[in-house]
Design a protein around this motif. Sequence first.
Motif: not given
Length: 95
Positions: A26-46
């Motif tokens: 869990y991350s309390p803040a939106a990620p600073s990443c956006r684009n790239g071919s490696s997975l950074c973060a998902v906006y999932g159901i909690y």
Amino acid sequence: MPAVPHYRRWFNYIGGSTSSPSSYIYSPAAPSCRNGSSLCAVYGIYIPDISPGINIPGGATFSANMQNYISNLFSTGLAQPTGVLIHTIYVYGKS
């Protein structure tokens, strides 16, 4: 039985199977990443209190849509989904 409340939250990918909730934290803040071919973060159901003290995405696996978004990120290197009428991005990548 009453419905369990659920919310969308950001979860950072920490490694392992991209379809396993235990591969995210869990991350309390939106990620600073956006684009790239490696997975950074998902906006999932909690789902609160599904695992007391361990904030992981709810459910055994992500939806088929979320898995498609992750796959498309790996193919395109662009945050997903993409499109003119898209209002919410669910999967972010990093370089």
